[in-house]
Design an enzyme around this catalytic site. Structure first.
Site, short mmCIF file in Angstrom:
data_model
loop_
_atom_site.label_atom_id
_atom_site.label_comp_id
_atom_site.label_asym_id
_atom_site.label_seq_id
_atom_site.Cartn_x
_atom_site.Cartn_y
_atom_site.Cartn_z
N HIS A 162 73.97 6.55 13.71
CA HIS A 162 73.07 5.52 13.15
C HIS A 162 72.96 4.30 14.06
O HIS A 162 72.68 3.20 13.59
CB HIS A 162 73.54 5.05 11.76
CG HIS A 162 73.86 6.18 10.83
ND1 HIS A 162 72.95 6.71 9.94
CD2 HIS A 162 74.99 6.92 10.70
CE1 HIS A 162 73.51 7.72 9.28
NE2 HIS A 162 74.75 7.87 9.72
N SER A 283 57.84 -7.73 36.72
CA SER A 283 56.79 -8.25 35.84
C SER A 283 55.84 -9.10 36.68
O SER A 283 56.25 -9.70 37.67
CB SER A 283 57.43 -9.10 34.75
OG SER A 283 56.54 -10.09 34.31
N LYS A 289 62.37 -10.38 35.83
CA LYS A 289 62.43 -9.08 35.17
C LYS A 289 62.71 -7.90 36.08
O LYS A 289 62.25 -7.85 37.23
CB LYS A 289 61.11 -8.82 34.44
CG LYS A 289 60.93 -9.73 33.23
CD LYS A 289 61.76 -9.24 32.07
CE LYS A 289 60.82 -8.69 31.03
NZ LYS A 289 61.36 -7.67 30.24
N GLU A 296 60.66 4.72 30.64
CA GLU A 296 59.57 4.63 29.66
C GLU A 296 58.49 5.67 29.97
O GLU A 296 57.91 6.28 29.08
CB GLU A 296 58.98 3.21 29.66
CG GLU A 296 59.98 2.20 29.08
CD GLU A 296 59.68 0.77 29.50
OE1 GLU A 296 58.52 0.46 29.82
OE2 GLU A 296 60.62 -0.05 29.49
N LYS A 331 45.04 27.73 30.14
CA LYS A 331 45.63 27.53 31.47
C LYS A 331 45.79 26.05 31.80
O LYS A 331 46.83 25.63 32.29
CB LYS A 331 44.78 28.24 32.53
CG LYS A 331 45.02 29.75 32.50
CD LYS A 331 43.99 30.54 33.24
CE LYS A 331 42.63 30.49 32.60
NZ LYS A 331 42.57 31.08 31.24
N1 ARG Z 1 37.75 32.05 32.66
C1 ARG Z 1 37.89 32.86 31.50
C2 ARG Z 1 39.15 32.41 30.73
O1 ARG Z 1 40.04 31.95 31.37
C3 ARG Z 1 38.00 34.28 31.86
C4 ARG Z 1 37.78 35.21 30.71
C5 ARG Z 1 36.38 35.47 30.56
N2 ARG Z 1 36.15 36.49 29.62
C6 ARG Z 1 35.01 36.52 28.92
N3 ARG Z 1 34.91 37.46 28.05
N4 ARG Z 1 34.12 35.57 29.06
O2 ARG Z 1 39.25 32.50 29.55
#
Ligand code: ARG
Length: 463
Positions: A162, A283, A289, A296, A331
């Site tokens: 705590h 600062s 400072k 952070e 991605k």
């Molecule tokens: N650039 C697309 C992705 O990463 C590739 C897959 C495309 N597939 C499709 N059916 N349009 O999702």
């Protein structure tokens, strides 16, 4: 790269009007997924070798494609490759270049596959490597932590519950808590491998393929363990992305907790540690400072990483099977979290290599707040065979007395203690020594100096 003569997409006969420029801009993932070029070329090479092995394409065509792919690989590596932003993604971009290099025969490359499985095989290959990379970063961080622990076995400080002073501990014991945390993080990335090692290549768009392909062959060549079992699930599945983003989230949660603790301890109020100039910022108005911006930053960026996990969870929620464009964001989220956790671990190491400990202040604080009270209660149980609750009560009275007199426990006299319970004698005073308190916590996993030495040995052996 010669000027591309054919900038039309492969579907331009079917879709005769040029699609929206506006959408083409935002719909392209090339700038993000171009970092998959290595994996894409590797998987494509294995794919065409499989097609040849299964007599789906001729030796001559296979050789041409493999040659072309190698050439593209070298072009990209030597930064001589022009990423044609008319291409929707890295897969189409490489295919287009292959056409330029070897002509019509390039068209055989996409036999018995779709971008849906292509993108997944590339992504999983990337993620296997990325996870190993993160594990290496964690290992380097663990080494730094263990070195700090080795130097601070006898550095005594208070533990907190705590955020109130709890019991004396060794600073090494505290910092080694992070070894356990990071070791669990490593396990998390290793556990993810089981799903990552399922090979998606060969499920094609969604239903599988009518070609007599050999998925075991591509599995072996690409060092996967098994081919995935259901084509529909395969192209819809992003669980492995969630696992990755979650594992990174937990790892940065640990970084963030560390950052928060060090911010507190570096504060003027706590003054337990001091960050060196290398890891502080000044600062613009207050000349005195030295702010812990690095810490952070670590704490703040953890929020972005959670955001990436939640983005992926939200994208998947309610998404029918199977592939949708929605999934393309997977991605970017994974790459962002990966880059961030790597930098965060590196910055954490910089901080760990650039701070000093205010040992005097640590001892002073460990002696504040009656932190050895439990030691007395334990002693009474052992010495007088009292039930713990009775010993707890007597100890509470002694703490109350010390508080009333404005003393720490080790400032009390034997007579004052006897006033609370006649049985108690001068032996009790030793219990109030914070080093004795640390020494006494010999139970497995406890803070005793002996235990810490053993644990450091163990961690070093498994490093
Ligand atoms: N650039 C697309 C992705 O990463 C590739 C897959 C495309 N597939 C499709 N059916 N349009 O999702």
């Amino acid at each position: 790269m010669s000027k591309n003569k054919n900038n039309k997409p492969v579907w331009s006969t079917r879709i005769q009007k040029k699609s929206s420029n506006l959408f083409a801009k935002v719909g392209s993932s090339l700038n993000i997924d171009k970092r998959l070029y290595k994996q894409d070329i590797k998987a494509s090479t294995v794919h065409v070798e499989m097609l040849f092995k299964k007599k789906i394409i001729s030796l001559q065509i296979k050789n041409k494609i493999v040659w072309g792919l190698k050439k593209i690989f070298n072009e990209i590596n030597k930064k001589k490759f022009i990423f044609n932003n008319q291409a929707e993604d890295i897969h189409m971009c490489i295919e287009k270049r292959l056409f330029e290099l070897i002509g019509e025969d390039a068209g055989f490359i996409h036999t018995a596959r779709s971008r849906n499985d292509q993108v997944l095989v590339d992504f999983k290959l990337w993620m296997i490597e990325a996870s190993e990379d993160i594990i290496k970063e964690i290992d380097s961080t663990l080494n730094v932590i263990i070195k700090i622990a080795e130097k601070n076995i006898f550095t005594v400080m208070p533990s907190f519950t705590h955020l109130k002073n709890a019991q004396p501990i060794s600073f090494a014991h505290y910092i080694l808590a992070y070894v356990e945390m990071f070791n669990r993080d490593k396990k998390r990335f290793l556990n993810n491998r089981e799903c990552l090692l399922e090979n998606p290549l060969g499920v094609a768009a969604v239903a599988g393929t009518s070609f007599d392909i050999d998925r075991q062959y591509t599995t072996k060549r690409l060092k996967f363990k098994n081919p995935t079992g259901n084509s529909i699930d395969t192209v819809s599945d992003r669980d492995f992305v969630l696992d990755f983003l979650y594992s990174i989230s937990v790892c940065t949660n640990h970084i963030s907790r560390f950052a928060e603790e060090f911010i507190l301890w570096n504060s003027d109020a706590f003054d337990l540690i001091k960050l060196k100039d290398k890891v502080v910022t000044g600062s613009s108005i207050m000349p005195q400072k030295k702010n812990p911006d690095t810490l952070e930053y670590l704490r703040g960026k953890t929020g972005n990483i959670y955001g990436n996990l939640f983005s992926m969870l939200t994208i998947l929620k309610g998404l029918p099977l199977s592939y949708f464009k929605d999934l393309q964001d997977d991605k970017e989220l994974a790459f962002k979290s990966f880059d961030q956790v790597k930098i965060s671990l590196q910055i954490m190491r910089e901080v760990l290599n650039n701070f000093t400990i205010n040992k005097k202040k640590m001892i002073q604080l460990a002696e504040t707040g009656y932190t050895t009270a439990t030691d007395l209660a334990d002693y009474i149980v052992r010495q007088y065979k009292y039930p713990f609750r009775k010993a707890y009560l007597i100890t509470s009275k002694i703490v109350n007395l010390a508080e009333k007199k404005g003393k720490t426990l080790n400032q009390l006299t034997v007579n004052e203690i006897k006033d609370v319970d006649k049985k108690l004698n001068e032996d009790v005073l030793k219990l109030f020594n914070i080093e004795n308190s640390v020494k006494s916590k010999k139970s497995y996993g406890g803070t005793s100096f002996e235990n810490i030495k053993k644990m450091i040995k163990k961690y070093k052996k498994h490093a």
